[in-house]
Motif scaffolding. Structure first.
Motif, PDB file in Angstrom:
ATOM      1  N   THR A  83      48.990  21.062  88.583  1.00  0.00           N
ATOM      2  CA  THR A  83      48.252  22.310  88.352  1.00  0.00           C
ATOM      3  C   THR A  83      49.168  23.378  87.779  1.00  0.00           C
ATOM      4  O   THR A  83      48.815  24.067  86.805  1.00  0.00           O
ATOM      5  N   GLU A  84      50.330  23.524  88.371  1.00  0.00           N
ATOM      6  CA  GLU A  84      51.273  24.539  87.905  1.00  0.00           C
ATOM      7  C   GLU A  84      51.688  24.294  86.464  1.00  0.00           C
ATOM      8  O   GLU A  84      51.739  25.214  85.645  1.00  0.00           O
ATOM      9  N   ALA A  85      51.965  23.041  86.131  1.00  0.00           N
ATOM     10  CA  ALA A  85      52.389  22.701  84.765  1.00  0.00           C
ATOM     11  C   ALA A  85      51.266  22.965  83.762  1.00  0.00           C
ATOM     12  O   ALA A  85      51.508  23.498  82.669  1.00  0.00           O
ATOM     13  N   ILE A  86      50.052  22.619  84.118  1.00  0.00           N
ATOM     14  CA  ILE A  86      48.920  22.778  83.203  1.00  0.00           C
ATOM     15  C   ILE A  86      48.566  24.247  83.002  1.00  0.00           C
ATOM     16  O   ILE A  86      48.377  24.707  81.870  1.00  0.00           O
ATOM     17  N   THR A  87      48.477  25.010  84.076  1.00  0.00           N
ATOM     18  CA  THR A  87      48.074  26.414  83.940  1.00  0.00           C
ATOM     19  C   THR A  87      49.163  27.269  83.309  1.00  0.00           C
ATOM     20  O   THR A  87      48.873  28.293  82.692  1.00  0.00           O
ATOM     21  N   ALA A  88      50.423  26.845  83.438  1.00  0.00           N
ATOM     22  CA  ALA A  88      51.520  27.598  82.833  1.00  0.00           C
ATOM     23  C   ALA A  88      51.576  27.397  81.324  1.00  0.00           C
ATOM     24  O   ALA A  88      52.006  28.286  80.587  1.00  0.00           O
ATOM     25  N   ALA A  89      51.127  26.233  80.856  1.00  0.00           N
ATOM     26  CA  ALA A  89      51.297  25.887  79.441  1.00  0.00           C
ATOM     27  C   ALA A  89      50.023  25.959  78.621  1.00  0.00           C
ATOM     28  O   ALA A  89      50.086  25.975  77.388  1.00  0.00           O
ATOM     29  N   THR A  90      48.866  26.014  79.272  1.00  0.00           N
ATOM     30  CA  THR A  90      47.598  25.965  78.533  1.00  0.00           C
ATOM     31  C   THR A  90      46.570  26.914  79.148  1.00  0.00           C
ATOM     32  O   THR A  90      46.796  27.507  80.196  1.00  0.00           O
ATOM     33  N   ASP A  91      45.424  27.003  78.479  1.00  0.00           N
ATOM     34  CA  ASP A  91      44.309  27.800  79.002  1.00  0.00           C
ATOM     35  C   ASP A  91      43.336  26.953  79.815  1.00  0.00           C
ATOM     36  O   ASP A  91      42.312  27.463  80.292  1.00  0.00           O
ATOM     37  N   THR A  92      43.627  25.679  79.962  1.00  0.00           N
ATOM     38  CA  THR A  92      42.762  24.804  80.743  1.00  0.00           C
ATOM     39  C   THR A  92      42.746  25.256  82.202  1.00  0.00           C
ATOM     40  O   THR A  92      43.780  25.566  82.781  1.00  0.00           O
ATOM     41  N   LYS A  93      41.564  25.293  82.786  1.00  0.00           N
ATOM     42  CA  LYS A  93      41.430  25.704  84.181  1.00  0.00           C
ATOM     43  C   LYS A  93      41.459  24.479  85.091  1.00  0.00           C
ATOM     44  O   LYS A  93      41.120  23.372  84.661  1.00  0.00           O
ATOM     45  N   VAL A  94      41.850  24.696  86.324  1.00  0.00           N
ATOM     46  CA  VAL A  94      41.945  23.601  87.288  1.00  0.00           C
ATOM     47  C   VAL A  94      41.087  23.911  88.504  1.00  0.00           C
ATOM     48  O   VAL A  94      41.195  24.988  89.088  1.00  0.00           O
ATOM     49  N   LEU A  95      40.236  22.949  88.862  1.00  0.00           N
ATOM     50  CA  LEU A  95      39.444  23.031  90.083  1.00  0.00           C
ATOM     51  C   LEU A  95      39.967  21.946  91.017  1.00  0.00           C
ATOM     52  O   LEU A  95      39.865  20.755  90.715  1.00  0.00           O
ATOM     53  N   VAL A  96      40.567  22.371  92.111  1.00  0.00           N
ATOM     54  CA  VAL A  96      41.225  21.447  93.024  1.00  0.00           C
ATOM     55  C   VAL A  96      40.215  20.802  93.963  1.00  0.00           C
ATOM     56  O   VAL A  96      39.315  21.460  94.483  1.00  0.00           O
ATOM     57  N   LEU A  97      40.381  19.500  94.181  1.00  0.00           N
ATOM     58  CA  LEU A  97      39.540  18.758  95.113  1.00  0.00           C
ATOM     59  C   LEU A  97      40.328  18.510  96.389  1.00  0.00           C
ATOM     60  O   LEU A  97      41.470  18.064  96.346  1.00  0.00           O
TER      61      LEU A  97
END
Length: 227
Positions: free
Chosen positions: A73-87
């Motif tokens: 999550t940290e890697a994705i949100t730091a580098a892109t605008d893609t949002k993360v919904l945690v399960l």
């Protein structure tokens, strides 16, 4: 027709991914564009993709091999605008709080029904955050006692100084898991007024969404177990 929401499923259990895909692909406004079985694959699938090929949202499991959902999550949100919904599991995974700090736009219980799952995805896609009040309260009760000395961070206390007394009251209640209508009733305000206060709090503290208001309230020591 609403714009299609593109999704990446990140879960190490294939049957879980199959179940989610069956629900999601049946929606006219959603498309699953990929599945991965671990956190490293999730990061690669999003960060290495061309911007136009990235999913709008990743449904991210927490416990996965090679790289857990928090780090992914940290890697994705730091580098892109893609949002993360945690399960997370029904009992609330101990890593959920870390995932919210890492930039997740919310968390959803794994045993949530299809209607709740779809509502959460649409909320995140529209820029909102998913903070289910009941789940937030359980998160508070379970994890606040284990957090490092809530309220002892001078930076958090200093940032609170920019808020009015009413805004602090609203932030505290958001941190306790109350929604806008519950806050309005408790403070004898109109719901639109509460929404305005929430907007001011987000702007003044530089927070991204309601999830991060909850995280900030934890860090600033504004909320405690049993609310």
């Amino acid at each position: 027709m609403k714009p299609t929401i593109t999704l990446l499923l990140a879960d190490d259990q294939e049957m879980v991914r199959v179940g989610f895909r069956m629900v999601l692909d049946a929606q006219q406004d959603m498309t699953v564009i990929g599945e991965v079985g671990d956190g490293r694959q999730a990061v690669d699938a999003v960060v290495d993709a061309a911007p136009e090929d990235r999913p709008d949202i990743v449904l991210m499991d927490i416990r996965m091999p090679h790289l857990n959902g928090v780090a992914a999550t940290e890697a994705i949100t730091a580098a892109t605008d893609t949002k993360v919904l945690v399960l997370t599991t029904f009992d609330l995974d101990e890593y959920v709080y870390s995932a919210l700090q890492a930039g997740a736009s919310g968390f959803l219980l794994k045993d949530a029904g299809p209607a709740e799952l779809l509502a959460a995805i649409r909320a995140v896609a529209s820029g909102e955050a998913v903070v289910a009040p009941s789940a937030t309260r359980r998160l508070l009760e379970r994890f606040v006692p284990t957090l490092p000395k809530a309220g002892q961070t001078s930076t958090a206390r200093e940032r609170l100084e920019v808020l009015t007394e009413r805004e602090r009251e609203v932030l505290t209640l958001v941190g306790q898991g109350l929604n806008n209508s519950e806050i309005a009733a408790k403070l004898f305000l109109g719901e639109a007024t509460v929404k305005t206060h929430v907007g001011h709090i987000l702007a003044k503290l530089g927070l991204r969404d309601r999830v991060h208001m909850v995280v900030f309230a934890y860090d600033a020591g504004m909320v405690h177990p049993q609310g």
